[in-house]
Design an enzyme around this catalytic site. Structure first.
Site, short mmCIF file in Angstrom:
data_model
loop_
_atom_site.label_atom_id
_atom_site.label_comp_id
_atom_site.label_asym_id
_atom_site.label_seq_id
_atom_site.Cartn_x
_atom_site.Cartn_y
_atom_site.Cartn_z
NE ARG A 93 -3.78 -2.20 2.32
CZ ARG A 93 -4.61 -2.47 3.28
NH1 ARG A 93 -4.69 -1.69 4.34
NH2 ARG A 93 -5.39 -3.53 3.20
CB CYS A 94 4.18 1.79 -0.71
SG CYS A 94 5.56 2.92 -0.91
N GLY A 95 3.04 4.24 -2.46
CA GLY A 95 3.08 4.87 -3.77
C GLY A 95 4.08 4.20 -4.70
CG LEU A 96 7.96 4.26 -3.95
CD1 LEU A 96 9.25 4.19 -3.13
CD2 LEU A 96 8.18 5.00 -5.24
CB THR A 97 2.73 -0.76 -4.32
OG1 THR A 97 2.83 -0.49 -2.90
CG2 THR A 97 2.27 -2.18 -4.51
#
Length: 165
Positions: free
Chosen positions: A34-38
Protein backbone atom coordinates in the site's frame (compact mmCIF):
# COMPACT_ATOMS: atom_id res chain seq x y z
CA UNK A 1 28.10 -16.23 9.27
CA UNK A 2 27.41 -15.06 5.74
CA UNK A 3 24.29 -13.46 4.35
CA UNK A 4 23.41 -16.84 2.84
CA UNK A 5 23.49 -18.60 6.21
CA UNK A 6 21.11 -16.29 8.03
CA UNK A 7 17.69 -17.79 8.75
CA UNK A 8 14.73 -16.28 6.90
CA UNK A 9 11.09 -17.17 7.28
CA UNK A 10 9.04 -18.06 4.25
CA UNK A 11 5.55 -16.65 3.87
CA UNK A 12 4.20 -20.01 5.02
CA UNK A 13 6.24 -19.88 8.23
CA UNK A 14 9.03 -22.32 7.35
CA UNK A 15 12.61 -21.39 8.18
CA UNK A 16 15.07 -21.40 5.32
CA UNK A 17 18.02 -19.27 4.16
CA UNK A 18 19.19 -17.44 1.08
CA UNK A 19 21.77 -20.20 0.55
CA UNK A 20 20.03 -21.53 -2.56
CA UNK A 21 20.90 -18.23 -4.25
CA UNK A 22 24.61 -17.98 -3.45
CA UNK A 23 25.50 -18.36 -7.14
CA UNK A 24 22.97 -15.72 -8.27
CA UNK A 25 22.92 -11.96 -8.55
CA UNK A 26 20.51 -11.36 -5.71
CA UNK A 27 18.23 -8.33 -5.79
CA UNK A 28 16.92 -7.88 -2.24
CA UNK A 29 14.03 -5.44 -1.79
CA UNK A 30 11.88 -4.47 1.19
CA UNK A 31 8.37 -4.34 -0.20
CA UNK A 32 4.90 -3.06 0.73
CA UNK A 33 1.45 -3.41 -0.81
CA UNK A 34 0.00 0.00 0.00
CA UNK A 35 2.78 2.37 -0.95
CA UNK A 36 3.08 4.87 -3.77
CA UNK A 37 6.05 2.79 -4.93
CA UNK A 38 4.13 -0.51 -4.94
CA UNK A 39 4.00 -0.57 -8.79
CA UNK A 40 7.73 -1.36 -8.59
CA UNK A 41 6.58 -4.94 -7.98
CA UNK A 42 5.74 -5.08 -11.68
CA UNK A 43 9.17 -3.76 -12.66
CA UNK A 44 10.86 -6.25 -10.33
CA UNK A 45 8.88 -9.10 -11.88
CA UNK A 46 9.89 -7.95 -15.37
CA UNK A 47 13.56 -7.94 -14.32
CA UNK A 48 13.14 -11.42 -12.85
CA UNK A 49 11.63 -12.72 -16.08
CA UNK A 50 14.15 -11.04 -18.37
CA UNK A 51 17.33 -11.96 -16.47
CA UNK A 52 16.41 -15.19 -14.65
CA UNK A 53 18.39 -17.33 -17.10
CA UNK A 54 21.41 -15.07 -16.66
CA UNK A 55 21.42 -15.60 -12.90
CA UNK A 56 19.26 -12.84 -11.43
CA UNK A 57 17.11 -13.71 -8.43
CA UNK A 58 14.77 -11.11 -6.95
CA UNK A 59 13.63 -11.63 -3.34
CA UNK A 60 11.16 -9.50 -1.43
CA UNK A 61 10.90 -8.86 2.29
CA UNK A 62 7.58 -7.28 3.29
CA UNK A 63 7.90 -4.63 5.96
CA UNK A 64 5.26 -2.57 7.78
CA UNK A 65 7.61 0.00 9.31
CA UNK A 66 6.87 2.84 6.90
CA UNK A 67 3.48 4.43 7.65
CA UNK A 68 1.87 1.00 8.08
CA UNK A 69 1.93 0.41 4.32
CA UNK A 70 2.17 -3.38 4.64
CA UNK A 71 -0.56 -4.27 7.14
CA UNK A 72 -1.54 -7.62 5.60
CA UNK A 73 -0.78 -11.11 6.80
CA UNK A 74 1.81 -13.15 4.94
CA UNK A 75 -0.98 -14.99 3.11
CA UNK A 76 -2.66 -11.73 2.12
CA UNK A 77 0.64 -10.31 0.88
CA UNK A 78 1.30 -13.40 -1.25
CA UNK A 79 -2.19 -13.28 -2.76
CA UNK A 80 -1.81 -9.57 -3.56
CA UNK A 81 1.61 -10.02 -5.20
CA UNK A 82 0.46 -12.86 -7.43
CA UNK A 83 -2.96 -11.46 -8.34
CA UNK A 84 -1.87 -7.86 -8.92
CA UNK A 85 1.64 -8.19 -10.38
CA UNK A 86 2.07 -11.86 -11.29
CA UNK A 87 5.01 -12.12 -8.91
CA UNK A 88 6.79 -15.46 -9.07
CA UNK A 89 9.91 -14.50 -7.14
CA UNK A 90 10.09 -15.34 -3.42
CA UNK A 91 8.35 -12.91 -1.10
CA UNK A 92 9.32 -13.97 2.39
CA UNK A 93 7.57 -13.45 5.71
CA UNK A 94 7.15 -9.91 7.04
CA UNK A 95 10.18 -8.50 8.88
CA UNK A 96 11.56 -5.28 10.33
CA UNK A 97 14.37 -3.61 8.37
CA UNK A 98 15.22 -0.87 10.87
CA UNK A 99 15.44 -0.49 14.63
CA UNK A 100 16.03 -2.81 17.54
CA UNK A 101 14.30 -5.77 15.86
CA UNK A 102 16.00 -5.31 12.48
CA UNK A 103 16.24 -8.68 10.74
CA UNK A 104 19.81 -10.08 10.56
CA UNK A 105 19.75 -9.93 6.73
CA UNK A 106 19.18 -6.20 6.99
CA UNK A 107 21.75 -5.84 9.77
CA UNK A 108 24.22 -6.90 7.09
CA UNK A 109 22.71 -5.02 4.14
CA UNK A 110 22.34 -1.65 5.87
CA UNK A 111 26.09 -1.47 6.40
CA UNK A 112 26.38 -0.89 2.65
CA UNK A 113 26.67 2.68 1.39
CA UNK A 114 24.52 4.12 -1.38
CA UNK A 115 25.76 6.25 -4.30
CA UNK A 116 26.02 9.23 -1.94
CA UNK A 117 28.24 7.28 0.48
CA UNK A 118 25.51 6.91 3.10
CA UNK A 119 24.86 3.69 5.02
CA UNK A 120 22.46 2.99 7.86
CA UNK A 121 18.71 2.71 8.06
CA UNK A 122 16.53 1.78 5.13
CA UNK A 123 14.93 5.02 3.93
CA UNK A 124 11.54 3.67 2.76
CA UNK A 125 9.79 0.80 1.04
CA UNK A 126 11.46 -0.59 -2.10
CA UNK A 127 15.07 0.10 -1.19
CA UNK A 128 17.15 -2.21 -3.36
CA UNK A 129 20.38 -4.13 -2.70
CA UNK A 130 22.31 -6.03 -5.37
CA UNK A 131 24.36 -8.89 -3.96
CA UNK A 132 26.88 -10.56 -6.26
CA UNK A 133 27.37 -14.32 -6.26
CA UNK A 134 29.35 -15.18 -3.14
CA UNK A 135 27.79 -12.45 -1.01
CA UNK A 136 29.43 -9.13 -1.81
CA UNK A 137 26.93 -6.28 -1.84
CA UNK A 138 27.71 -4.39 -5.05
CA UNK A 139 25.05 -1.68 -4.86
CA UNK A 140 22.49 -0.05 -2.62
CA UNK A 141 19.82 1.84 -4.50
CA UNK A 142 17.35 4.09 -2.74
CA UNK A 143 13.60 3.56 -3.11
CA UNK A 144 12.79 6.34 -5.57
CA UNK A 145 14.94 4.83 -8.32
CA UNK A 146 12.77 2.53 -10.38
CA UNK A 147 13.97 -0.98 -11.16
CA UNK A 148 13.00 -0.15 -14.75
CA UNK A 149 15.32 2.89 -14.93
CA UNK A 150 18.05 2.59 -17.54
CA UNK A 151 20.76 3.17 -14.92
CA UNK A 152 19.41 0.42 -12.68
CA UNK A 153 19.01 -2.06 -15.54
CA UNK A 154 22.60 -1.32 -16.62
CA UNK A 155 23.77 -2.01 -13.05
CA UNK A 156 21.95 -5.35 -13.07
CA UNK A 157 23.34 -6.28 -16.50
CA UNK A 158 26.90 -5.39 -15.46
CA UNK A 159 26.72 -7.79 -12.51
CA UNK A 160 24.92 -10.80 -14.00
CA UNK A 161 26.86 -14.03 -13.44
CA UNK A 162 25.91 -15.52 -16.83
CA UNK A 163 26.57 -13.66 -20.06
CA UNK A 164 24.44 -14.33 -23.09
CA UNK A 165 26.10 -13.57 -26.40
Amino acid sequence: MSLYDLPVETASGDITSLGAYDDKLLLVVNVASRCGLTPQYGDLQQLQEKYRDQGLQVVGFPCNQFNGQEPGTNDEIQAFCVATYGVDFPVFGKIEVNGENRHPVYQELTQTTDSQGEAGDVAWNFEKYLVAPGGTVVARVRPQESPAADEFVALVEANLPVRVS
